[in-house]
Design a protein around this motif. Sequence first.
Motif, PDB file in Angstrom:
ATOM      1  N   LEU A  27      -4.343   4.374   3.493  1.00 61.45           N
ATOM      2  CA  LEU A  27      -4.183   3.745   2.241  1.00 61.45           C
ATOM      3  C   LEU A  27      -2.728   3.830   1.825  1.00 61.45           C
ATOM      4  CD1 LEU A  27      -7.448   4.306   0.421  1.00 61.45           C
ATOM      5  CD2 LEU A  27      -6.904   2.337   1.510  1.00 61.45           C
ATOM      6  N   VAL A  34       3.151  -3.163   1.525  1.00 60.75           N
ATOM      7  CA  VAL A  34       3.291  -4.181   0.234  1.00 60.75           C
ATOM      8  C   VAL A  34       4.213  -4.096  -0.602  1.00 60.75           C
ATOM      9  CG1 VAL A  34       0.643  -5.198   0.645  1.00 60.75           C
ATOM     10  CG2 VAL A  34       1.112  -3.363  -1.014  1.00 60.75           C
ATOM     11  N   ALA A 110      -5.820  -7.033  -8.304  1.00 59.18           N
ATOM     12  CA  ALA A 110      -6.025  -6.335  -7.071  1.00 59.18           C
ATOM     13  C   ALA A 110      -6.773  -4.983  -7.532  1.00 59.18           C
ATOM     14  CB  ALA A 110      -4.707  -6.192  -6.523  1.00 59.18           C
ATOM     15  N   LEU A 113     -10.180  -5.842  -8.675  1.00 60.86           N
ATOM     16  CA  LEU A 113     -10.942  -6.223  -7.321  1.00 60.86           C
ATOM     17  C   LEU A 113     -11.550  -4.786  -6.795  1.00 60.86           C
ATOM     18  CD1 LEU A 113     -12.001  -8.375  -5.430  1.00 60.86           C
ATOM     19  CD2 LEU A 113      -9.583  -7.976  -4.062  1.00 60.86           C
ATOM     20  N   ALA A 114     -10.464  -3.806  -6.568  1.00 57.15           N
ATOM     21  CA  ALA A 114     -10.846  -2.653  -6.001  1.00 57.15           C
ATOM     22  C   ALA A 114     -12.013  -1.864  -6.696  1.00 57.15           C
ATOM     23  CB  ALA A 114      -9.567  -1.683  -5.761  1.00 57.15           C
ATOM     24  N   ILE A 117     -15.234  -3.697  -6.220  1.00 60.13           N
ATOM     25  CA  ILE A 117     -15.968  -3.385  -5.089  1.00 60.13           C
ATOM     26  C   ILE A 117     -16.405  -1.882  -5.097  1.00 60.13           C
ATOM     27  CG2 ILE A 117     -15.392  -3.167  -2.504  1.00 60.13           C
ATOM     28  CD1 ILE A 117     -13.513  -5.426  -2.540  1.00 60.13           C
TER      29      ILE A 117
ATOM     30  N   VAL B  11     -13.278   2.808   0.819  1.00 58.16           N
ATOM     31  CA  VAL B  11     -11.806   2.855   1.512  1.00 58.16           C
ATOM     32  C   VAL B  11     -11.597   1.445   1.732  1.00 58.16           C
ATOM     33  CG1 VAL B  11     -10.741   3.612   3.461  1.00 58.16           C
ATOM     34  CG2 VAL B  11     -11.914   5.144   2.131  1.00 58.16           C
ATOM     35  N   GLY B  13     -12.667  -1.301   0.807  1.00 56.63           N
ATOM     36  CA  GLY B  13     -12.481  -2.237  -0.466  1.00 56.63           C
ATOM     37  C   GLY B  13     -11.045  -1.951  -1.022  1.00 56.63           C
ATOM     38  N   ILE B  14     -10.547  -0.696  -1.204  1.00 53.73           N
ATOM     39  CA  ILE B  14      -9.393  -0.464  -1.400  1.00 53.73           C
ATOM     40  C   ILE B  14      -7.905  -1.312  -0.676  1.00 53.73           C
ATOM     41  CG2 ILE B  14      -7.669   1.428  -2.195  1.00 53.73           C
ATOM     42  CD1 ILE B  14      -9.881   3.177  -2.893  1.00 53.73           C
ATOM     43  N   LEU B  15      -8.615  -1.179   0.653  1.00 50.23           N
ATOM     44  CA  LEU B  15      -7.539  -1.496   1.421  1.00 50.23           C
ATOM     45  C   LEU B  15      -7.425  -3.049   1.366  1.00 50.23           C
ATOM     46  CD1 LEU B  15      -5.661  -1.054   4.141  1.00 50.23           C
ATOM     47  CD2 LEU B  15      -7.575  -1.606   5.460  1.00 50.23           C
ATOM     48  N   PHE B  16      -8.582  -3.741   1.203  1.00 51.95           N
ATOM     49  CA  PHE B  16      -8.663  -5.210   1.064  1.00 51.95           C
ATOM     50  C   PHE B  16      -7.719  -5.669  -0.352  1.00 51.95           C
ATOM     51  CE2 PHE B  16     -10.182  -9.379  -0.266  1.00 51.95           C
ATOM     52  CZ  PHE B  16     -10.645  -9.766   0.898  1.00 51.95           C
ATOM     53  N   ALA B  17      -8.132  -4.893  -1.155  1.00 51.60           N
ATOM     54  CA  ALA B  17      -7.507  -5.014  -2.646  1.00 51.60           C
ATOM     55  C   ALA B  17      -5.755  -5.167  -2.474  1.00 51.60           C
ATOM     56  CB  ALA B  17      -7.863  -4.171  -3.664  1.00 51.60           C
ATOM     57  N   ILE B  18      -5.401  -3.862  -1.601  1.00 52.02           N
ATOM     58  CA  ILE B  18      -3.856  -3.854  -1.313  1.00 52.02           C
ATOM     59  C   ILE B  18      -3.567  -5.141  -0.722  1.00 52.02           C
ATOM     60  CG2 ILE B  18      -2.305  -2.407  -0.018  1.00 52.02           C
ATOM     61  CD1 ILE B  18      -3.710  -0.020  -0.575  1.00 52.02           C
ATOM     62  N   SER B  20      -4.731  -8.109  -0.460  1.00 51.54           N
ATOM     63  CA  SER B  20      -4.906  -9.400  -1.628  1.00 51.54           C
ATOM     64  C   SER B  20      -3.610  -9.249  -2.495  1.00 51.54           C
ATOM     65  CB  SER B  20      -6.196  -9.490  -2.422  1.00 51.54           C
ATOM     66  OG  SER B  20      -6.080  -8.560  -3.311  1.00 51.54           O
ATOM     67  N   PHE B  21      -3.304  -8.029  -2.998  1.00 51.46           N
ATOM     68  CA  PHE B  21      -2.239  -7.757  -3.745  1.00 51.46           C
ATOM     69  C   PHE B  21      -0.826  -8.251  -3.147  1.00 51.46           C
ATOM     70  CE2 PHE B  21       1.805  -5.055  -4.599  1.00 51.46           C
ATOM     71  CZ  PHE B  21       2.091  -5.796  -5.998  1.00 51.46           C
ATOM     72  N   GLY B  22      -0.844  -7.605  -1.772  1.00 48.90           N
ATOM     73  CA  GLY B  22       0.582  -8.175  -0.869  1.00 48.90           C
ATOM     74  C   GLY B  22       0.442  -9.806  -0.717  1.00 48.90           C
ATOM     75  N   LEU B  38      -3.722  -6.760   6.847  1.00 49.66           N
ATOM     76  CA  LEU B  38      -4.421  -5.643   6.240  1.00 49.66           C
ATOM     77  C   LEU B  38      -5.738  -6.048   5.771  1.00 49.66           C
ATOM     78  CD1 LEU B  38      -1.602  -4.123   4.195  1.00 49.66           C
ATOM     79  CD2 LEU B  38      -2.597  -3.153   6.192  1.00 49.66           C
TER      80      LEU B  38
END
Lengths: 177, 103
Positions: A27, A34, A110, A113-114, A117, B11, B13-18, B20-22, B38
Amino acid sequence: MPIPDTVPILGISWGDVLFLVLAAVMLGSALLVVTLRDIIRCGLAMIVAFGALAGIYVMLGAPLVAAAQVLVYIGAIAVLILFAVMLTQAKNAPVRLVFQAQALPAAIAAIVLAVMIALTASATDWGAVTRRIATGTDALARLLFSSYILPFEVVSVLLLMAVIGGIFLAKREGRDA
Amino acid sequence: MSQSLDAYLVVSGILFAIGSFGFLARRNAISMLMSIELMLNAVNLTIVAFGAFIPALNGTASVIALMVMAVAAAEATVGLAIVMAIYRNRRTPLVDEYDAMRQ
């Protein structure tokens, strides 16, 4: 001297420590991907994230997926992206802002969303067993070449189409083309 | 913790959110493609985690994950080729300067 079952000071198991370290590395380097300004460093951080994810696949008992992750993502996609970076970044381009004007709303979205989820995943009863089941490579190969032989062949045709399409799109056009 | 499905789902879900932010926030087209990678990895982690913890999905999940990787490789190839083709015409990798269809 025997290794104790749990980590001496923290009192949690070694598997949890390994999972926490791999997840934190993944992470953290994904956040670097990003947020960093230099896009080459973004690509290198992406390689670290992919490697940590391969470690998590090994923890989940899917060694073939982990090997494919290293081969496909680190070996092919990351190198492809780094080549594209070196071909498209002009040397004398002025230093510009990295983010769009919508970066702040995107960050808020974001984070929301996190959180959503995470809450949904922990509130739902998935009917999962508490013991991980490893996927044997032998059984996986038998499954891939018997039940899933048609998708396997379709994927090979898709890759061929992607190769031809990529060459056609990236080809430098001739004088009269 | 490493023996529960929830930790892996959180974990990923957090990676997916990162990711989508990018994708939403970066200006460089190649950065946006990296963010898509990602997000694809986050989905793959979810698939493999379900396969490891739910017995009925055990072998199938790995097969689906391998298919997703192959499709991701095809997507990266074509996406980067499109970025190169646009770069040759417009001389910039920044997506907010691709405004020919707006005028």
